[in-house]
Design an enzyme around this catalytic site. Structure first.
Site, PDB file in Angstrom:
ATOM      1  N   TYR A 119      35.838 -60.739   2.918  1.00 28.40           N
ATOM      2  CA  TYR A 119      35.054 -59.960   1.944  1.00 28.40           C
ATOM      3  C   TYR A 119      33.560 -60.232   2.150  1.00 28.40           C
ATOM      4  CZ  TYR A 119      32.409 -59.253  -2.319  1.00 28.40           C
ATOM      5  OH  TYR A 119      31.412 -58.924  -3.194  1.00 28.40           O
ATOM      6  N   SER A 121      23.018 -59.489  -8.944  1.00 30.17           N
ATOM      7  CA  SER A 121      23.599 -58.150  -8.805  1.00 30.17           C
ATOM      8  C   SER A 121      24.211 -57.666 -10.111  1.00 30.17           C
ATOM      9  CB  SER A 121      24.696 -58.209  -7.736  1.00 30.17           C
ATOM     10  OG  SER A 121      25.556 -57.106  -7.807  1.00 30.17           O
ATOM     11  N   GLN A 143      19.352 -56.505  -9.880  1.00 29.26           N
ATOM     12  CA  GLN A 143      19.690 -55.333  -9.062  1.00 29.26           C
ATOM     13  C   GLN A 143      20.590 -54.401  -9.846  1.00 29.26           C
ATOM     14  OE1 GLN A 143      23.145 -55.251  -7.431  1.00 29.26           O
ATOM     15  NE2 GLN A 143      22.770 -53.096  -6.960  1.00 29.26           N
ATOM     16  N   TYR A 168      23.024 -50.895  -9.855  1.00 30.12           N
ATOM     17  CA  TYR A 168      23.689 -49.710  -9.339  1.00 30.12           C
ATOM     18  C   TYR A 168      23.639 -48.740 -10.506  1.00 30.12           C
ATOM     19  CZ  TYR A 168      25.872 -52.241  -5.411  1.00 30.12           C
ATOM     20  OH  TYR A 168      26.114 -52.953  -4.265  1.00 30.12           O
ATOM     21  N   THR A 199      19.582 -50.018  -6.017  1.00 34.61           N
ATOM     22  CA  THR A 199      20.288 -49.847  -4.736  1.00 34.61           C
ATOM     23  C   THR A 199      20.648 -48.378  -4.555  1.00 34.61           C
ATOM     24  OG1 THR A 199      21.089 -52.109  -4.796  1.00 34.61           O
ATOM     25  CG2 THR A 199      22.315 -50.587  -3.407  1.00 34.61           C
ATOM     26  N   ARG A 207      35.311 -50.769   4.350  1.00 34.13           N
ATOM     27  CA  ARG A 207      35.326 -52.127   4.913  1.00 34.13           C
ATOM     28  C   ARG A 207      36.754 -52.454   5.312  1.00 34.13           C
ATOM     29  NH1 ARG A 207      31.367 -53.828  -0.023  1.00 34.13           N
ATOM     30  NH2 ARG A 207      29.794 -52.286   0.518  1.00 34.13           N
ATOM     31  N   LYS A 257      16.344 -50.208  -2.778  1.00 37.87           N
ATOM     32  CA  LYS A 257      17.065 -51.018  -1.781  1.00 37.87           C
ATOM     33  C   LYS A 257      18.037 -50.120  -1.016  1.00 37.87           C
ATOM     34  CE  LYS A 257      19.874 -55.212  -1.469  1.00 37.87           C
ATOM     35  NZ  LYS A 257      21.153 -54.698  -1.000  1.00 37.87           N
ATOM     36  N   HIS A 303      22.478 -52.444   3.662  1.00 37.26           N
ATOM     37  CA  HIS A 303      23.486 -53.178   2.890  1.00 37.26           C
ATOM     38  C   HIS A 303      24.214 -54.183   3.791  1.00 37.26           C
ATOM     39  CE1 HIS A 303      25.160 -52.361  -1.280  1.00 37.26           C
ATOM     40  NE2 HIS A 303      25.953 -53.348  -0.883  1.00 37.26           N
ATOM     41  N   ASP A 347      15.669 -56.420   5.128  1.00 35.20           N
ATOM     42  CA  ASP A 347      16.895 -57.065   4.623  1.00 35.20           C
ATOM     43  C   ASP A 347      18.073 -56.724   5.535  1.00 35.20           C
ATOM     44  OD1 ASP A 347      18.776 -57.967   2.309  1.00 35.20           O
ATOM     45  OD2 ASP A 347      19.292 -55.857   2.557  1.00 35.20           O
ATOM     46  N   GLY A 375      20.585 -59.096   8.719  1.00 39.37           N
ATOM     47  CA  GLY A 375      20.712 -59.705  10.045  1.00 39.37           C
ATOM     48  C   GLY A 375      19.879 -60.946  10.266  1.00 39.37           C
ATOM     49  N   GLY A 389      21.435 -62.014   2.644  1.00 42.89           N
ATOM     50  CA  GLY A 389      22.637 -61.974   1.796  1.00 42.89           C
ATOM     51  C   GLY A 389      23.682 -62.967   2.281  1.00 42.89           C
ATOM     52  N   ARG A 390      24.387 -62.597   3.378  1.00 42.21           N
ATOM     53  CA  ARG A 390      25.504 -63.438   3.846  1.00 42.21           C
ATOM     54  C   ARG A 390      25.134 -64.899   4.071  1.00 42.21           C
ATOM     55  NH1 ARG A 390      26.120 -58.852   6.357  1.00 42.21           N
ATOM     56  NH2 ARG A 390      27.997 -57.597   6.071  1.00 42.21           N
TER      57      ARG A 390
HETATM   58  C1  LIG Z   1      29.493 -60.118   0.043  1.00 47.38           C
HETATM   59  C2  LIG Z   1      28.313 -59.225  -0.185  1.00 47.38           C
HETATM   60  C3  LIG Z   1      28.137 -58.615  -1.430  1.00 47.38           C
HETATM   61  C4  LIG Z   1      27.043 -57.778  -1.634  1.00 47.38           C
HETATM   62  N1  LIG Z   1      26.853 -57.231  -2.872  1.00 47.38           N
HETATM   63  C5  LIG Z   1      25.755 -56.459  -3.088  1.00 47.38           C
HETATM   64  C6  LIG Z   1      25.495 -55.941  -4.385  1.00 47.38           C
HETATM   65  O1  LIG Z   1      26.218 -56.213  -5.344  1.00 47.38           O
HETATM   66  N2  LIG Z   1      24.399 -55.164  -4.542  1.00 47.38           N
HETATM   67  C7  LIG Z   1      23.556 -54.860  -3.494  1.00 47.38           C
HETATM   68  O2  LIG Z   1      22.579 -54.144  -3.685  1.00 47.38           O
HETATM   69  N3  LIG Z   1      23.775 -55.368  -2.267  1.00 47.38           N
HETATM   70  C8  LIG Z   1      24.836 -56.165  -2.040  1.00 47.38           C
HETATM   71  N4  LIG Z   1      25.045 -56.697  -0.809  1.00 47.38           N
HETATM   72  C9  LIG Z   1      24.065 -56.462   0.274  1.00 47.38           C
HETATM   73  C10 LIG Z   1      22.995 -57.572   0.262  1.00 47.38           C
HETATM   74  O3  LIG Z   1      22.186 -57.452  -0.871  1.00 47.38           O
HETATM   75  C11 LIG Z   1      22.074 -57.469   1.492  1.00 47.38           C
HETATM   76  O4  LIG Z   1      21.547 -56.181   1.580  1.00 47.38           O
HETATM   77  C12 LIG Z   1      22.787 -57.801   2.798  1.00 47.38           C
HETATM   78  O5  LIG Z   1      23.705 -58.864   2.626  1.00 47.38           O
HETATM   79  C13 LIG Z   1      21.744 -58.205   3.857  1.00 47.38           C
HETATM   80  O6  LIG Z   1      22.319 -58.450   5.077  1.00 47.38           O
HETATM   81  P1  LIG Z   1      22.715 -59.914   5.595  1.00 47.38           P
HETATM   82  O7  LIG Z   1      24.002 -60.244   4.916  1.00 47.38           O
HETATM   83  O8  LIG Z   1      22.867 -59.711   7.065  1.00 47.38           O
HETATM   84  O9  LIG Z   1      21.593 -60.839   5.238  1.00 47.38           O
HETATM   85  C14 LIG Z   1      26.119 -57.530  -0.580  1.00 47.38           C
HETATM   86  C15 LIG Z   1      26.292 -58.170   0.650  1.00 47.38           C
HETATM   87  C16 LIG Z   1      27.378 -59.020   0.842  1.00 47.38           C
HETATM   88  C17 LIG Z   1      27.525 -59.698   2.180  1.00 47.38           C
END
Ligand SMILES: Cc1cc2nc3c(=O)[nH]c(=O)nc-3n(C[C@H](O)[C@H](O)[C@H](O)COP(=O)(O)O)c2cc1C
Length: 412
Positions: free
Chosen positions: A55, A137, A159, A161, A187, A196, A284, A308, A339, A341, A362-363
């Protein structure tokens, strides 16, 4: 050489032998063997049930955008300058009028407690210690108020939605304003949920369903299972009683998004958001120069150049490849955030050199949380800060002002 050979061997052994003190804290003990974000990822993969790891780690469809988001950073090389007296480096900055220790933001992630029971509280405390903003989020698993209390002097962004229930969005933003949140991300890349396929294969549902496969997975990951079972049940803490799943029926994330999110969201809604939120607004999910231009015309404060993390449209352009053309178009009319990578301090320097004002991740922090809890997030933020400083020193850039397009080039 003369003398007792045993005594000589002992002296030689003593001169090189070093024993680390035993680390009592298991998370810190694990972190001693970690040297990179990839190591954190491997550790998270070992500790988390496969469905939970997938996930967090997974992307949309063939995961090509997921791969190129970070892969594109390896296509950029530096043009390092030397003999510049790099004994004093300054990476501090200001984001929306607030000081930040470095140009880094923690992006919002949903369902964060799936990695560790402390979830967003651990992440926000680590961000506060590192002096950078953290984002909560709408799909967060800790409430707006709890997160604010855990990070009272820090910068927290919220953030949103856009749910079909616009009253809910208004209420959430009012709560964020009352709790002192500094900015709102809207977003805009999630009209529908990306496919996914790791989650499809594993049958991921919200809340997680306990089938035989999950039970076996849980038994194979006892530390995670112990933490999960000893904490209060995971909910979408900010929409309790409104649109969260009640735990009696599990649905897929895609079904959830399809039933709750407003696909009619349009540029007019920026004005609507502005009517009840007067702080900074960051869009975003901007993925073209044309939309960046339109965002500036719509009066937003920040442009989140993001796909994302490769979780929505596969074969979307990578954020780092868009920064230069977007910055050329918008100049200083909006804060440009890159945002996706980013895995090293050197990636941060590359994004800034192309014109990003700040970057977001994020990750990396989600996996750090899964790998080693709150100390894992502390470790990561320190790794990124020192990596950024080392890269600047090796490139002859002493301050953020000296990081410019002369410092980088796409490899031929
Ligand atoms: C597990 C997971 C959950 C995410 N949940 C949201 C979210 O709730 N709202 C949102 O705007 N972006 C969400 N994102 C996207 C992140 O905000 C971000 O744009 C993204 O992780 C950046 O890429 P990176 O993981 O390579 O750093 C999520 C990303 C991941 C990996």
């Amino acid at each position: 050489m003369s003398g007792n050979p045993i005594a000589r061997m002992w002296r030689t052994f003593r001169s090189v032998a070093q024993f680390d003190t035993f680390e009592l804290d298991p998370a810190r003990r694990r972190l001693k063997k970690v040297a990179s974000v990839e190591d954190l990822r491997r550790l998270a993969k070992r500790r988390l049930p496969a469905g939970v790891f997938d996930y967090i780690d997974g992307g949309a469809e063939d995961e090509r955008t997921l791969a190129t988001n970070s892969g594109d950073f390896s296509r950029i090389e530096f043009r390092p300058r030397v003999l510049r007296d790099v004994s004093q480096l300054d990476i501090s900055t200001t984001i929306f009028g607030r000081p930040a220790a470095m140009p880094l933001i923690l992006s919002p992630t949903g369902f964060t407690r799936i990695a560790h029971s402390q979830g967003e509280l651990a992440v926000t405390r680590a961000a506060a210690r590192a002096g950078i903003p953290h984002s909560l989020s709408t799909m967060g698993t800790r409430s707006i108020e709890e997160v604010a209390a855990a990070n009272p002097h820090g910068a927290t962004w919220f953030q949103i939605y856009t749910w079909k229930d616009r009253g809910l969005v208004r209420d959430l933003v009012a709560r964020a304003a009352a709790a002192g949140y500094g900015a709102v991300w809207l977003t805009v890349d999630t009209a529908v949920l990306g496919r996914r396929e790791r989650d499809v294969r594993r049958g991921l549902t919200l809340p997680p369903k306990l089938g035989p496969r999950t039970l076996i997975d849980g038994a194979l990951h006892p530390a995670w299972t112990w933490d999960f079972l000893n904490a209060e049940p995971i909910t979408f803490a900010n929409v309790v009683g409104r649109h969260e799943q009640d735990g009696t029926s599990a649905i897929s994330l895609a079904e959830h998004v399809a039933s709750q999110f407003d696909q009619a969201l349009s540029w007019d809604d920026i004005e609507w958001l502005r009517s009840f939120w007067d702080g900074p607004i960051v869009l975003k999910g901007i993925q073209t120069v044309a939309d960046a231009k339109q965002a500036v015309a719509a009066g937003v404060t920040g442009i989140g150049v993001s796909n994302h993390g490769g979780r929505q449209l596969d074969d979307a352009p990578t954020p780092v490849s868009l920064i230069e053309p977007i910055k050329q178009e918008v100049g200083d009319q909006a804060t440009v955030i890159c945002d996706g990578g980013i895995r090293r301090g050197s990636d941060i320097v590359k994004a800034l050199a192309f014109g990003a004002d700040v970057v977001a991740i994020g990750r990396p922090y989600f996996l750090a949380l899964g790998a080693a809890g709150e100390p894992g997030v502390d470790w990561l933020l320190d790794f990124l800060r020192t990596g950024m400083e080392r890269t600047m020193a090796l490139c002859g850039a002493r301050s953020l002002g000296e990081i410019d397009c002369e410092l980088v080039a796409w490899k031929r």
